[in-house]
Design a protein around this motif. Structure first.
Motif, PDB file in Angstrom:
ATOM      1  N   TYR A 140      30.599 -33.707  45.321  1.00  0.00           N
ATOM      2  CA  TYR A 140      29.169 -33.954  45.458  1.00  0.00           C
ATOM      3  C   TYR A 140      28.501 -33.962  44.090  1.00  0.00           C
ATOM      4  CZ  TYR A 140      24.230 -33.378  46.384  1.00  0.00           C
ATOM      5  OH  TYR A 140      22.885 -33.566  46.391  1.00  0.00           O
ATOM      6  N   THR A 141      27.600 -34.907  43.896  1.00  0.00           N
ATOM      7  CA  THR A 141      26.743 -34.926  42.719  1.00  0.00           C
ATOM      8  C   THR A 141      25.494 -35.727  43.054  1.00  0.00           C
ATOM      9  OG1 THR A 141      26.632 -35.296  40.341  1.00  0.00           O
ATOM     10  CG2 THR A 141      27.781 -36.962  41.618  1.00  0.00           C
ATOM     11  N   GLU A 142      24.403 -35.372  42.410  1.00  0.00           N
ATOM     12  CA  GLU A 142      23.150 -36.113  42.621  1.00  0.00           C
ATOM     13  C   GLU A 142      23.311 -37.508  42.021  1.00  0.00           C
ATOM     14  OE1 GLU A 142      20.206 -35.172  44.075  1.00  0.00           O
ATOM     15  OE2 GLU A 142      21.110 -33.265  44.663  1.00  0.00           O
ATOM     16  N   PRO A 143      22.733 -38.521  42.675  1.00  0.00           N
ATOM     17  CA  PRO A 143      22.783 -39.847  42.056  1.00  0.00           C
ATOM     18  C   PRO A 143      21.923 -39.861  40.787  1.00  0.00           C
ATOM     19  CG  PRO A 143      21.664 -39.917  44.203  1.00  0.00           C
ATOM     20  CD  PRO A 143      22.108 -38.511  43.968  1.00  0.00           C
ATOM     21  N   ALA A 144      22.331 -40.648  39.812  1.00  0.00           N
ATOM     22  CA  ALA A 144      21.555 -40.755  38.574  1.00  0.00           C
ATOM     23  C   ALA A 144      20.287 -41.540  38.858  1.00  0.00           C
ATOM     24  CB  ALA A 144      22.375 -41.445  37.503  1.00  0.00           C
ATOM     25  N   VAL A 145      19.185 -41.091  38.290  1.00  0.00           N
ATOM     26  CA  VAL A 145      17.908 -41.769  38.458  1.00  0.00           C
ATOM     27  C   VAL A 145      17.562 -42.439  37.143  1.00  0.00           C
ATOM     28  CG1 VAL A 145      15.462 -41.440  38.992  1.00  0.00           C
ATOM     29  CG2 VAL A 145      17.193 -40.067  40.168  1.00  0.00           C
ATOM     30  N   ARG A 146      17.108 -43.673  37.224  1.00  0.00           N
ATOM     31  CA  ARG A 146      16.745 -44.416  36.017  1.00  0.00           C
ATOM     32  C   ARG A 146      15.710 -43.624  35.219  1.00  0.00           C
ATOM     33  NH1 ARG A 146      17.869 -49.994  35.539  1.00  0.00           N
ATOM     34  NH2 ARG A 146      16.716 -50.808  33.762  1.00  0.00           N
ATOM     35  N   ILE A 172      28.754 -40.560  36.311  1.00  0.00           N
ATOM     36  CA  ILE A 172      29.769 -40.124  37.276  1.00  0.00           C
ATOM     37  C   ILE A 172      29.159 -40.112  38.676  1.00  0.00           C
ATOM     38  CG2 ILE A 172      31.266 -38.204  37.981  1.00  0.00           C
ATOM     39  CD1 ILE A 172      32.236 -39.680  35.476  1.00  0.00           C
ATOM     40  N   LYS A 173      29.910 -40.688  39.634  1.00  0.00           N
ATOM     41  CA  LYS A 173      29.426 -40.780  41.014  1.00  0.00           C
ATOM     42  C   LYS A 173      30.292 -39.937  41.947  1.00  0.00           C
ATOM     43  CE  LYS A 173      27.944 -45.596  40.433  1.00  0.00           C
ATOM     44  NZ  LYS A 173      28.398 -45.826  39.077  1.00  0.00           N
ATOM     45  N   GLU A 174      29.745 -39.644  43.109  1.00  0.00           N
ATOM     46  CA  GLU A 174      30.470 -38.927  44.151  1.00  0.00           C
ATOM     47  C   GLU A 174      31.736 -39.708  44.506  1.00  0.00           C
ATOM     48  OE1 GLU A 174      28.852 -37.720  48.310  1.00  0.00           O
ATOM     49  OE2 GLU A 174      27.411 -37.059  46.788  1.00  0.00           O
ATOM     50  N   GLY A 175      32.860 -38.993  44.715  1.00  0.00           N
ATOM     51  CA  GLY A 175      34.110 -39.636  45.100  1.00  0.00           C
ATOM     52  C   GLY A 175      34.976 -40.068  43.933  1.00  0.00           C
ATOM     53  N   GLY A 185      36.644 -25.670  30.936  1.00  0.00           N
ATOM     54  CA  GLY A 185      35.956 -26.062  32.162  1.00  0.00           C
ATOM     55  C   GLY A 185      34.999 -27.217  31.949  1.00  0.00           C
ATOM     56  N   GLU A 186      35.254 -28.036  30.939  1.00  0.00           N
ATOM     57  CA  GLU A 186      34.356 -29.139  30.624  1.00  0.00           C
ATOM     58  C   GLU A 186      34.928 -30.474  31.037  1.00  0.00           C
ATOM     59  OE1 GLU A 186      33.655 -28.791  26.429  1.00  0.00           O
ATOM     60  OE2 GLU A 186      32.412 -27.007  26.676  1.00  0.00           O
ATOM     61  N   PHE A 187      34.043 -31.405  31.367  1.00  0.00           N
ATOM     62  CA  PHE A 187      34.400 -32.784  31.678  1.00  0.00           C
ATOM     63  C   PHE A 187      35.090 -33.395  30.471  1.00  0.00           C
ATOM     64  CE2 PHE A 187      33.259 -37.253  31.157  1.00  0.00           C
ATOM     65  CZ  PHE A 187      33.702 -37.818  32.337  1.00  0.00           C
ATOM     66  N   SER A 188      36.191 -34.118  30.700  1.00  0.00           N
ATOM     67  CA  SER A 188      36.892 -34.769  29.599  1.00  0.00           C
ATOM     68  C   SER A 188      36.709 -36.289  29.671  1.00  0.00           C
ATOM     69  CB  SER A 188      38.375 -34.411  29.645  1.00  0.00           C
ATOM     70  OG  SER A 188      39.084 -35.132  28.668  1.00  0.00           O
ATOM     71  N   SER A 189      37.052 -36.874  30.844  1.00  0.00           N
ATOM     72  CA  SER A 189      36.934 -38.324  31.005  1.00  0.00           C
ATOM     73  C   SER A 189      37.114 -38.684  32.465  1.00  0.00           C
ATOM     74  CB  SER A 189      37.996 -39.041  30.155  1.00  0.00           C
ATOM     75  OG  SER A 189      39.288 -38.728  30.665  1.00  0.00           O
ATOM     76  N   ARG A 190      36.938 -39.949  32.778  1.00  0.00           N
ATOM     77  CA  ARG A 190      37.298 -40.435  34.105  1.00  0.00           C
ATOM     78  C   ARG A 190      38.821 -40.463  34.173  1.00  0.00           C
ATOM     79  NH1 ARG A 190      33.043 -45.369  34.427  1.00  0.00           N
ATOM     80  NH2 ARG A 190      31.533 -44.373  35.815  1.00  0.00           N
ATOM     81  N   ALA A 191      39.347 -40.243  35.351  1.00  0.00           N
ATOM     82  CA  ALA A 191      40.816 -40.238  35.487  1.00  0.00           C
ATOM     83  C   ALA A 191      41.333 -41.639  35.743  1.00  0.00           C
ATOM     84  CB  ALA A 191      41.218 -39.313  36.625  1.00  0.00           C
TER      85      ALA A 191
END
Length: 191
Positions: A140-146, A172-175, A185-191
């Motif tokens: 789950y994540t909130e959608p990005a708002v312009r 980054i989007k849900e799913g 514990g930090e974001f590195s990249s898209r897999a």
């Protein structure tokens, strides 16, 4: 005879034995005296591998430590229940159960089947060595708002499939599957 390691040679992530318990060095600081006859001192930030206690201690440069009987065994995460978390030793095919005290926050990064290493001291499991990166789905994540980036915040919270919440970039989007650094514990990249 076991090899002895001088305090001045202990570096970050090295294992050593102090007062008959295994430790890992988290940081090392050497202070060389300017006065004649002064002793070189080594300040070690160290973690006890049995209790996970972290503390600083100062040693003389020539103090010696034994190398601990610590081995890393490949294993896979099976499941957790009331007794603890269960791991399958990939060499002996034994199942090892580790308590929550031994795991710390490791379960935040583990899914069934995740390959890792069990740390054994004198033949008994005492903890885990996680992979450097894990790939997890964003649950789950909130959608990005312009216009969100104008506030100076370029990250948002994301809940991972293990339940851990981390900061991720706005795109980054849900799913999506992302790569996370287990040490920080930090974001590195898209897999």
């Amino acid at each position: 005879m076991a090899t002895l390691l001088e305090a001045i040679n202990v570096k970050r992530k090295m294992l050593f034995e102090f007062e008959n318990e295994p430790y890992v060095c988290l940081d090392s600081d050497i202070s060389t005296p300017t006065a004649r006859g002064g002793q070189t001192l080594v300040r070690l930030k160290m973690r006890n591998l049995l209790t996970n206690a972290v503390f600083d201690k100062t040693f003389k440069a020539q103090d010696r430590f034994k190398e601990p009987d610590v081995v890393f065994v490949p294993a896979s995460y099976l499941y957790s229940d009331g007794e603890g978390s269960h791991f399958l030793d990939q060499e002996s095919f034994e199942t090892h159960t580790l308590t929550p005290d031994m795991l710390g926050d490791a379960l935040d990064w583990l899914l069934e089947g995740t390959m890792l290493q069990i740390r054994k001291y004198n033949g008994n499991p005492i903890g885990l060595q996680l992979p450097i990166f894990v790939e997890l789905d964003v649950k789950y994540t909130e959608p990005a708002v312009r216009g969100d980036s104008s506030s100076g915040s370029v990250t948002k919270d994301a809940e991972l499939e293990t339940g851990r919440v981390i900061k991720v970039p706005l795109f980054i989007k849900e799913g999506e599957k992302i790569k996370v650094t287990t040490e920080t514990g930090e974001f590195s990249s898209r897999a």
